[in-house]
Design an enzyme around this catalytic site. Structure first.
Site, mmCIF file in Angstrom:
data_model
loop_
_atom_site.group_PDB
_atom_site.id
_atom_site.type_symbol
_atom_site.label_atom_id
_atom_site.label_comp_id
_atom_site.label_asym_id
_atom_site.label_seq_id
_atom_site.Cartn_x
_atom_site.Cartn_y
_atom_site.Cartn_z
ATOM 1 N N HIS A 247 21.049 100.149 43.231
ATOM 2 C CA HIS A 247 21.550 99.095 44.123
ATOM 3 C C HIS A 247 20.906 99.244 45.488
ATOM 4 C CE1 HIS A 247 25.232 96.960 46.179
ATOM 5 N NE2 HIS A 247 24.076 96.467 46.540
ATOM 6 N N GLU B 152 17.393 94.424 50.539
ATOM 7 C CA GLU B 152 17.667 95.840 50.739
ATOM 8 C C GLU B 152 16.767 96.443 51.822
ATOM 9 O OE1 GLU B 152 20.152 97.790 49.452
ATOM 10 O OE2 GLU B 152 20.937 95.869 48.754
ATOM 11 N N HIS C 211 18.717 97.512 55.091
ATOM 12 C CA HIS C 211 18.898 98.961 55.127
ATOM 13 C C HIS C 211 17.604 99.736 55.384
ATOM 14 C CE1 HIS C 211 23.021 98.496 53.707
ATOM 15 N NE2 HIS C 211 22.578 97.707 52.747
#
Length: 204
Positions: free
Chosen positions: A39, A93, A97
């Site tokens: 994930h 992502e 992040h």
């Protein structure tokens, strides 16, 4: 907030993504393997908070990971609808992040680190060794946690979701990693679990 002392490595069970009321769409590459998929790899503060979207001037560039794209499609696939090749997931992502770790990792190194981590752990094998299998059966949360701790050498966070019928089920693993993005460590804090004492492990 403190410094980034850990990087939760998030794995999700595809069966629990797909059996919700929202359902799922298989990637354009076909149905993924019946195994935990990536994930994300998230820089976190020790108090559990995290920075996000740290550099809008460093957007995801698929050409930076062209040599590992097939590995990403296998281990970091997207089950969201409509079907995709994963690029939009990786973009999200990295932008949210990955940019917060750009002082340590290039885009390629960030994604390669996640792939290396995925290759270094075998949570499904650890669960299976303890007789816990994705067979739509109900299992003790304590047994799941013990099996994962034995397999990983550290206790991961276990997160659950609800299937379309409202049953509590194993969904995500929250594995803490040192700032080198390779060494597993004890988690300073755990996320909200959402798990009951007995949870389902759905097939996929």
């Amino acid at each position: 907030m403190g410094s980034y002392r850990n990087r939760p490595f998030m794995l999700q069970w595809p069966g629990s993504y797909c059996d919700t009321s929202s359902s799922c769409c298989y990637p354009t590459t076909g149905k993924p393997a019946s195994d935990f998929s990536i994930h994300g790899l998230w820089p976190n503060y020790n108090n559990g908070g995290y920075p996000s979207s740290c550099d809008p001037n460093n957007p995801f560039d698929i050409s930076q990971v062209s040599d590992i794209e097939s590995q990403l499609q296998t281990s970091w696939d997207s089950l969201s609808c409509p079907s995709s090749d994963g690029t939009s997931f990786w973009t999200h992502e990295w932008d949210k992040h990955g940019t917060c770790a750009e002082s340590l990792f290039s885009q390629h190194a960030y994604f390669q680190s996640a792939l290396n981590l995925r290759s270094s752990v075998n949570p499904l094998g650890g669960l299976s060794a303890a007789g816990i299998n994705p067979d739509d059966g109900a299992y003790s949360l304590t047994a799941i946690q013990n099996a994962l701790t034995s397999s990983l050498g550290h206790t991961p966070g276990v997160q659950c979701s609800s299937d379309a019928s409202g049953n509590n089920q194993l969904y995500q693993l929250y594995i803490c990693v040192a700032t080198d993005a390779s060494t597993l460590i004890d988690c300073p804090v755990f996320p909200t679990s959402g798990c009951s004492s007995t949870v389902l492990f759905p097939s996929f």
